[in-house]
Write an enzyme that holds these catalytic residues in place. Structure first.
Site, mmCIF file in Angstrom:
data_model
loop_
_atom_site.group_PDB
_atom_site.id
_atom_site.type_symbol
_atom_site.label_atom_id
_atom_site.label_comp_id
_atom_site.label_asym_id
_atom_site.label_seq_id
_atom_site.Cartn_x
_atom_site.Cartn_y
_atom_site.Cartn_z
ATOM 1 N N GLU A 286 -5.003 2.291 -4.174
ATOM 2 C CA GLU A 286 -3.537 2.378 -4.099
ATOM 3 C C GLU A 286 -2.983 1.198 -3.321
ATOM 4 O O GLU A 286 -1.974 1.285 -2.657
ATOM 5 C CB GLU A 286 -3.080 3.719 -3.485
ATOM 6 C CG GLU A 286 -4.087 4.403 -2.585
ATOM 7 C CD GLU A 286 -4.287 3.707 -1.243
ATOM 8 O OE1 GLU A 286 -5.264 2.940 -1.137
ATOM 9 O OE2 GLU A 286 -3.478 3.943 -0.329
ATOM 10 N N ASP B 249 0.848 -1.199 0.000
ATOM 11 C CA ASP B 249 0.000 0.000 0.000
ATOM 12 C C ASP B 249 0.888 1.257 0.000
ATOM 13 O O ASP B 249 1.895 1.321 0.718
ATOM 14 C CB ASP B 249 -0.883 -0.027 1.261
ATOM 15 C CG ASP B 249 -1.954 1.037 1.218
ATOM 16 O OD1 ASP B 249 -3.060 0.730 0.738
ATOM 17 O OD2 ASP B 249 -1.690 2.172 1.660
HETATM 18 N N1 LIG Z 1 -4.667 9.326 -8.318
HETATM 19 C C1 LIG Z 1 -5.380 8.308 -7.858
HETATM 20 N N2 LIG Z 1 -5.730 8.277 -6.548
HETATM 21 C C2 LIG Z 1 -6.432 7.220 -6.096
HETATM 22 C C3 LIG Z 1 -6.826 6.172 -6.932
HETATM 23 N N3 LIG Z 1 -7.498 5.272 -6.187
HETATM 24 C C4 LIG Z 1 -7.521 5.729 -4.928
HETATM 25 N N4 LIG Z 1 -6.877 6.916 -4.848
HETATM 26 C C5 LIG Z 1 -6.687 7.793 -3.690
HETATM 27 O O1 LIG Z 1 -5.850 7.141 -2.745
HETATM 28 C C6 LIG Z 1 -6.051 7.784 -1.497
HETATM 29 C C7 LIG Z 1 -6.003 6.771 -0.399
HETATM 30 O O2 LIG Z 1 -6.031 7.470 0.791
HETATM 31 P P1 LIG Z 1 -6.079 6.798 2.210
HETATM 32 O O3 LIG Z 1 -6.836 5.512 2.130
HETATM 33 O O4 LIG Z 1 -6.564 7.814 3.175
HETATM 34 O O5 LIG Z 1 -4.635 6.387 2.524
HETATM 35 P P2 LIG Z 1 -3.244 7.134 2.412
HETATM 36 O O6 LIG Z 1 -3.373 8.607 2.225
HETATM 37 O O7 LIG Z 1 -2.453 6.427 1.369
HETATM 38 O O8 LIG Z 1 -2.625 6.860 3.811
HETATM 39 P P3 LIG Z 1 -2.077 5.515 4.408
HETATM 40 O O9 LIG Z 1 -2.531 4.366 3.559
HETATM 41 O O10 LIG Z 1 -2.632 5.450 5.778
HETATM 42 O O11 LIG Z 1 -0.585 5.633 4.403
HETATM 43 C C8 LIG Z 1 -7.380 8.532 -1.602
HETATM 44 O O12 LIG Z 1 -7.133 9.919 -1.631
HETATM 45 C C9 LIG Z 1 -7.945 8.082 -2.948
HETATM 46 O O13 LIG Z 1 -8.682 9.112 -3.585
HETATM 47 C C10 LIG Z 1 -6.472 6.265 -8.316
HETATM 48 O O14 LIG Z 1 -6.786 5.386 -9.140
HETATM 49 N N5 LIG Z 1 -5.757 7.330 -8.720
#
Ligand SMILES: Nc1nc2c(ncn2[C@@H]2O[C@H](COP(=O)(O)OP(=O)(O)OP(=O)(O)O)[C@@H](O)[C@H]2O)c(=O)[nH]1
Length: 550
Positions: free
Chosen positions: A468, A425
């Site tokens: 992600e 992740d």
């Molecule tokens: N650019 C982009 N962003 C994505 C995609 N799928 C998910 N996200 C973003 O990934 C982010 C995941 O955020 P969180 O689940 O809060 O986790 P994080 O900020 O990575 O924090 P931690 O996992 O706790 O380290 C969110 O802002 C989603 O909008 C994608 O396909 N493209």
């Protein structure tokens, strides 16, 4: 793999077998019409038609071109009489019989000239055999070469730099690379334009390699020149490394695939064996069936990517067989290529409406057979791959990676082996989107996907589990090896720099690892890897943790 000399010898033996059979076929044909006047029975005409049709279709494949041509003319005449016997006149019949006798002469002429003699079979080079992807970079500017080398190495590519085509040729001959990355202009070389030099290099080597061209700028003429030279991708030199790595991977995926599986259905055993050997020599897994009723059983065991069916078989029309196959849902989208004579137009239309995809007109040259099968099989594989892939990263979709995991954990338990899985992740990814924008976030996700693909083995599976979050399935891998591998990926990723409008930033990842020793089934293993991932996040991120129980 059997080498091309073996295949050539086997094909020569088949040709000899075919020639022996031809002598009998011709004797048979002539004995049927001997002493017969123009009041010939329709049943005999029908038999003559069937034999001549076969001769015309198969002769060319074994180098009996003239015989095949003349047999086709005789066959067409018989077809006209079969449709309307009243048009058959005595003089026509006598002339036709003379032409039939002349087939013997055509046979002698063709037999004396062995078209296959000295003709080496085209055995494609075996790509994808290197442990790490080997890239040969042909670039005259040392600084650009240094940057590209460094960037590509971060993705796990093994890069050899050559300043010109002659150094590259020596390097290729010393060990087969997987891909070439070529500066499209090499001033001081002859020719300076790499789109001209590359086809010459391929000609000297006797085979082609997947190639990416890099140019200072891209305009239409240079784009066209790259396409003419067979370049698989054309990028500007300012393209970022992750895009370049993505294109390289795309090219590799096109070339590096399990052999196509092809089933041939033809009642003529010698001819079917010729097709089988020809496809096998081109690196495919080909099998033949000479009795149409055995087709479905053979399909079950081979699971073919493509089916070749002779349209004209005495006991079973190819088009009917195709329809019978399509009754099964599993074979609905299987490409079917018919083998048929050029003038069977009505038959061809019926065959297409029964679910066929293409025709190969007999006599079929070896090159045409191989290229038609390759193009069709590649397309079919691509379509089924696309259906199971995530569109942003090209990795497996959520449901597909879960299926893979279930298969691998079951296999590991059955075989008494250990398999591992990891959940990966991105750390604080929301900040990347918020600071640099969503498109840049997508770029980061794609970069991690490329890196994972590069660092993992062929038998491993990688899926985009969530936005992600990635799931990695590692068959025959213990916890220590999985930890080492994931930690290496973590470090490499942390070292990568992303550039957005001149500003650079980095991002880290966390991962959790669990093995089949700790869990009985796929949901259990997923939950364990997830728990380990959360431990890594809790521990401060940018780390890999192993599952040690709840
Ligand atoms: N650019 C982009 N962003 C994505 C995609 N799928 C998910 N996200 C973003 O990934 C982010 C995941 O955020 P969180 O689940 O809060 O986790 P994080 O900020 O990575 O924090 P931690 O996992 O706790 O380290 C969110 O802002 C989603 O909008 C994608 O396909 N493209």
């Amino acid at each position: 793999m059997t080498d091309s000399t073996d295949f050539s010898a086997q094909l020569a033996a088949l040709r000899e077998q075919y020639a022996k059979r031809l002598v009998h076929t011709l004797d048979n044909l002539l004995s049927r019409v001997k002493g017969k006047g123009a009041d010939i029975a329709p049943i005999i005409l029908s038999e003559l038609h069937a034999d001549l049709h076969k001769l015309a279709g198969s002769g060319g494949t074994f180098g009996f071109f003239e015989l095949s041509r003349q047999a086709r003319i005789l066959e067409v005449a018989v077809k006209v009489w079969l449709d309307d016997l009243s048009v058959l006149e005595a003089a026509q019949w006598e002339a036709w019989k003379n032409d039939l006798s002349a087939l013997r002469q055509a046979f002698m002429t063709d037999a004396a000239f062995d078209a296959s003699a000295g003709k080496a079979l085209l055995v494609p080079p075996l790509l994808g055999q290197n442990e790490h992807v080997r890239v040969i970079l042909i670039e005259d500017e040392a600084l650009i070469a240094y940057e590209l080398n460094k960037g590509l190495s971060q993705f796990g590519y093994e890069v050899s730099h050559c300043a010109d085509f002659s150094a590259a040729e020596a390097e290729i001959r010393a060990g087969m690379p997987d891909v070439l990355v070529v500066d499209s202009m090499l001033p001081g070389q002859n020719p300076a334009d790499s789109t001209e030099a590359l086809p010459l290099l391929f000609e000297r080597l006797g085979y082609r390699l997947p190639t990416v061209f890099l140019a200072d700028r891209i305009d239409f003429p240079s784009r066209l020149a790259a396409a003419r030279a067979g370049g698989g991708a054309f990028l500007t030199k300012s393209t970022d490394i992750s895009t370049l790595a993505g294109r390289i991977e795309m090219l590799l995926r096109e070339h590096d695939h399990a052999p196509y599986r092809v089933l041939i259905v033809d009642d003529d055993e010698v001819l079917a064996e010729h097709y089988r050997l020809t496809l096998k020599a081109a690196g495919m897994l080909a099998e033949k069936v000479c009795r149409p009723e055995e087709t479905l059983a053979a399909m079950q065991s081979l699971n073919p990517d493509l089916l070749i069916i002779d349209l004209y078989m005495p006991d079973c029309n190819g088009a009917d067989l195709a329809l019978a196959i399509r009754y099964e849902d599993a074979w609905m989208s299987l490409p079917i290529i018919y083998l048929s004579a050029a003038d069977d137009l009505d038959e061809q239309i019926k065959a297409l409406s029964n679910g066929g995809d293409d025709f190969l007109t007999k006599p079929v040259s070896d090159a045409r057979l191989v290229s038609t099968v390759q193009v069709r099989a590649a397309r079919a594989r691509k379509v089924s791959e696309l259906m199971s892939q995530d569109s942003l990263t090209g990795l497996l979709k959520h449901s597909t990676i879960k299926d893979r995991l279930a298969i691998e954990i079951e296999r590991a338990h059955r075989q008494g082996k250990v398999m591992a899985m990891a959940m990966v992740d991105l750390d604080n990814f929301k900040q990347v989107n918020d600071t640099w924008g969503h498109p840049m976030g997508d770029q980061v996700i794609k970069t991690l996907a490329h890196l994972l693909r590069q660092r993992l083995r062929r038998q491993d599976s990688i899926g985009r589990y969530g936005g992600e979050e990635f799931a990695v399935v590692l068959p025959e891998c213990n916890a220590a090896d999985a930890m080492r591998l994931l930690d290496d990926i973590r470090q490499r990723f942390a070292e990568m720099r992303f550039i957005h409008e001149g500003q650079s930033f980095g991002i880290t990842l966390s991962a959790g690892v669990a093995t089949s020793k700790q869990c009985t089934d796929a949901p259990g293993l997923l939950a364990a890897a997830d728990a380990a991932l959360y431990k890594a996040k809790d521990g401060g991120r940018n780390q890999v943790c192993q599952f040690c129980g709840y």
